[in-house]
Design a protein around this motif. Structure first.
Motif, PDB file in Angstrom:
ATOM      1  N   LEU A 295      -4.641  -5.340  -0.979  1.00 37.55           N
ATOM      2  CA  LEU A 295      -3.737  -5.896   0.044  1.00 37.55           C
ATOM      3  C   LEU A 295      -3.733  -7.408  -0.124  1.00 37.55           C
ATOM      4  CD1 LEU A 295      -2.006  -5.721   2.615  1.00 37.55           C
ATOM      5  CD2 LEU A 295      -4.129  -5.741   3.947  1.00 37.55           C
ATOM      6  N   PHE A 296      -2.677  -7.929  -0.729  1.00 34.82           N
ATOM      7  CA  PHE A 296      -2.628  -9.353  -1.068  1.00 34.82           C
ATOM      8  C   PHE A 296      -2.240 -10.225   0.117  1.00 34.82           C
ATOM      9  CE2 PHE A 296      -1.381  -7.339  -5.284  1.00 34.82           C
ATOM     10  CZ  PHE A 296      -2.689  -7.319  -5.744  1.00 34.82           C
TER      11      PHE A 296
ATOM     12  N   THR B 148       1.358  -5.691  -1.660  1.00 34.09           N
ATOM     13  CA  THR B 148       0.257  -4.852  -2.116  1.00 34.09           C
ATOM     14  C   THR B 148       0.283  -4.674  -3.626  1.00 34.09           C
ATOM     15  OG1 THR B 148       1.470  -2.768  -1.974  1.00 34.09           O
ATOM     16  CG2 THR B 148       0.424  -3.561   0.050  1.00 34.09           C
ATOM     17  N   ALA B 149      -0.824  -4.159  -4.157  1.00 33.64           N
ATOM     18  CA  ALA B 149      -0.884  -3.828  -5.578  1.00 33.64           C
ATOM     19  C   ALA B 149       0.113  -2.723  -5.873  1.00 33.64           C
ATOM     20  CB  ALA B 149      -2.295  -3.393  -5.953  1.00 33.64           C
ATOM     21  N   CYS B 150       0.832  -2.875  -6.972  1.00 36.12           N
ATOM     22  CA  CYS B 150       1.826  -1.877  -7.376  1.00 36.12           C
ATOM     23  C   CYS B 150       1.951  -1.950  -8.896  1.00 36.12           C
ATOM     24  CB  CYS B 150       3.172  -2.153  -6.708  1.00 36.12           C
ATOM     25  SG  CYS B 150       4.492  -1.021  -7.201  1.00 36.12           S
ATOM     26  N   GLY B 151       1.345  -1.017  -9.573  1.00 37.17           N
ATOM     27  CA  GLY B 151       1.383  -1.070 -11.027  1.00 37.17           C
ATOM     28  C   GLY B 151       0.632   0.086 -11.646  1.00 37.17           C
ATOM     29  N   ILE B 152       0.560   0.073 -12.967  1.00 38.14           N
ATOM     30  CA  ILE B 152      -0.111   1.140 -13.690  1.00 38.14           C
ATOM     31  C   ILE B 152      -1.611   1.119 -13.425  1.00 38.14           C
ATOM     32  CG2 ILE B 152      -0.557   2.123 -15.964  1.00 38.14           C
ATOM     33  CD1 ILE B 152       2.340   2.303 -15.065  1.00 38.14           C
ATOM     34  N   ALA B 153      -2.205  -0.072 -13.388  1.00 36.38           N
ATOM     35  CA  ALA B 153      -3.651  -0.185 -13.202  1.00 36.38           C
ATOM     36  C   ALA B 153      -4.063   0.103 -11.768  1.00 36.38           C
ATOM     37  CB  ALA B 153      -4.116  -1.583 -13.617  1.00 36.38           C
TER      38      ALA B 153
ATOM     39  N   MET C 121     -11.183  13.705  -4.241  1.00 32.75           N
ATOM     40  CA  MET C 121     -11.201  12.669  -3.221  1.00 32.75           C
ATOM     41  C   MET C 121     -12.286  11.639  -3.534  1.00 32.75           C
ATOM     42  SD  MET C 121      -8.694  13.527  -1.378  1.00 32.75           S
ATOM     43  CE  MET C 121      -8.876  12.359  -0.031  1.00 32.75           C
ATOM     44  N   LYS C 122     -11.956  10.381  -3.275  1.00 36.51           N
ATOM     45  CA  LYS C 122     -12.877   9.291  -3.571  1.00 36.51           C
ATOM     46  C   LYS C 122     -12.731   8.210  -2.506  1.00 36.51           C
ATOM     47  CE  LYS C 122     -13.902   5.866  -7.176  1.00 36.51           C
ATOM     48  NZ  LYS C 122     -13.471   5.330  -8.506  1.00 36.51           N
ATOM     49  N   THR C 123     -13.845   7.625  -2.108  1.00 29.72           N
ATOM     50  CA  THR C 123     -13.808   6.518  -1.157  1.00 29.72           C
ATOM     51  C   THR C 123     -13.532   5.221  -1.902  1.00 29.72           C
ATOM     52  OG1 THR C 123     -15.402   7.612   0.303  1.00 29.72           O
ATOM     53  CG2 THR C 123     -15.082   5.250   0.608  1.00 29.72           C
ATOM     54  N   VAL C 124     -12.477   4.527  -1.505  1.00 30.35           N
ATOM     55  CA  VAL C 124     -12.093   3.284  -2.183  1.00 30.35           C
ATOM     56  C   VAL C 124     -11.927   2.173  -1.149  1.00 30.35           C
ATOM     57  CG1 VAL C 124     -10.945   4.460  -4.100  1.00 30.35           C
ATOM     58  CG2 VAL C 124      -9.634   3.880  -2.060  1.00 30.35           C
ATOM     59  N   ASP C 125     -12.063   0.951  -1.611  1.00 26.69           N
ATOM     60  CA  ASP C 125     -11.842  -0.214  -0.763  1.00 26.69           C
ATOM     61  C   ASP C 125     -10.420  -0.709  -1.001  1.00 26.69           C
ATOM     62  OD1 ASP C 125     -11.953  -2.459   0.795  1.00 26.69           O
ATOM     63  OD2 ASP C 125     -13.423  -3.538  -0.439  1.00 26.69           O
ATOM     64  N   LEU C 126      -9.586  -0.627   0.024  1.00 28.92           N
ATOM     65  CA  LEU C 126      -8.181  -1.027  -0.104  1.00 28.92           C
ATOM     66  C   LEU C 126      -7.984  -2.531   0.021  1.00 28.92           C
ATOM     67  CD1 LEU C 126      -6.475   1.716   2.127  1.00 28.92           C
ATOM     68  CD2 LEU C 126      -7.118   1.845  -0.291  1.00 28.92           C
ATOM     69  N   LYS C 127      -8.972  -3.235   0.539  1.00 27.17           N
ATOM     70  CA  LYS C 127      -8.802  -4.660   0.835  1.00 27.17           C
ATOM     71  C   LYS C 127      -8.388  -5.482  -0.396  1.00 27.17           C
ATOM     72  CE  LYS C 127      -8.825  -8.257   3.527  1.00 27.17           C
ATOM     73  NZ  LYS C 127      -9.982  -8.656   4.357  1.00 27.17           N
ATOM     74  N   PRO C 128      -9.006  -5.292  -1.576  1.00 24.19           N
ATOM     75  CA  PRO C 128      -8.588  -6.087  -2.739  1.00 24.19           C
ATOM     76  C   PRO C 128      -7.145  -5.822  -3.182  1.00 24.19           C
ATOM     77  CG  PRO C 128     -10.748  -5.114  -3.098  1.00 24.19           C
ATOM     78  CD  PRO C 128     -10.177  -4.457  -1.889  1.00 24.19           C
TER      79      PRO C 128
END
Length: 239
Positions: free
Chosen positions: A177-178, A195-200, A168-175
């Protein structure tokens, strides 16, 4: 040895050990009860559909030959899809219309091919996805949910606990969400998200909505989760 020979709007021709193999990209919809088919079961269902439809699909070479079948950014369980796709190859040149007819006659209920085309973009080029969601919560109106969402989406950061390979890791989802649009629809909230959708980077809309609900002290009831399309970084549709 595999090399590209030529391509046109209908199919792409590749050469494998001196033999012409025909490559197609099938665009399909996945809806109603079919949205509960897992990706692995969907993969098996497509394989069985090829067999029932008597389509001369190409098998990979080597010690473990299997049907050449790839899905770019597989859709998750419980999500409907409007413009999903899979790639496959045949050993015989076939008209796209004939392939569509054969596949749709053999597919289970809730899965339908809408068009066939030669692959243009690689799956690694996918960077964005557009979703439609209909969410409600007991005791809250659509207008109340819309107000809460607008405050949530406009916050400078959206922190969430996300499971990774290292735990588990705390991440910022804001970047990731386009864009988002929110509308009250009776007792529900209708959201259109990009939203972001890809390999990276890949943002699940469910993680986003669950984070929104948890931060406001309620549980989200999902009436609809639908992926409307996938896009390249420049906004061009994946095709």
């Amino acid at each position: 040895m595999l090399s590209e020979k030529n391509s046109n709007e209908k199919r792409k021709v590749v050469v494998v050990q001196g033999r012409d193999i025909y490559e197609y990209r099938a665009f399909y919809q996945k809806f109603e009860r079919a949205k509960y088919i897992s990706h692995l079961d969907l993969y098996r269902a497509v394989q069985r559909t090829f067999q029932r439809a008597d389509i001369p699909v190409w098998f990979t070479e080597g010690y473990n030959p299997h049907i050449y079948l790839t899905f770019p950014m597989p859709i998750f369980l419980g999500c409907e899809g409007v413009e999903e796709s899979f790639d496959f190859r045949t050993t015989v040149d076939m008209e796209p219309e004939e392939l569509m007819e054969k596949l749709n006659a053999a597919f289970p209920e809730g899965i339908r091919v809408t068009r066939m085309a030669a692959p243009v973009h690689k799956a690694t080029e996918i960077a964005r996805a557009r979703y439609t969601l209909l969410v409600s919560s007991e005791g809250k109106t659509g207008e109340e949910l819309r107000g809460l969402w607008e405050a949530f989406a406009s916050s400078p950061e959206i922190l969430a606990e996300k499971r990774t390979k290292k735990g588990m890791k705390t991440v910022d989802l804001k970047p990731m969400l386009f864009s988002s649009q929110a509308e009250a629809e009776g007792e529900a909230l209708r959201l259109t998200l990009e939203t972001a959708c890809g390999i990276a980077e890949n943002l699940s809309p469910v993680l986003l909505i669950d984070t929104f609900a948890a931060g406001n002290g309620f549980e989200a009831d999902y009436r609809l989760i639908r992926r409307d399309g996938m896009y390249l970084e420049n906004g061009e549709a994946f095709c």
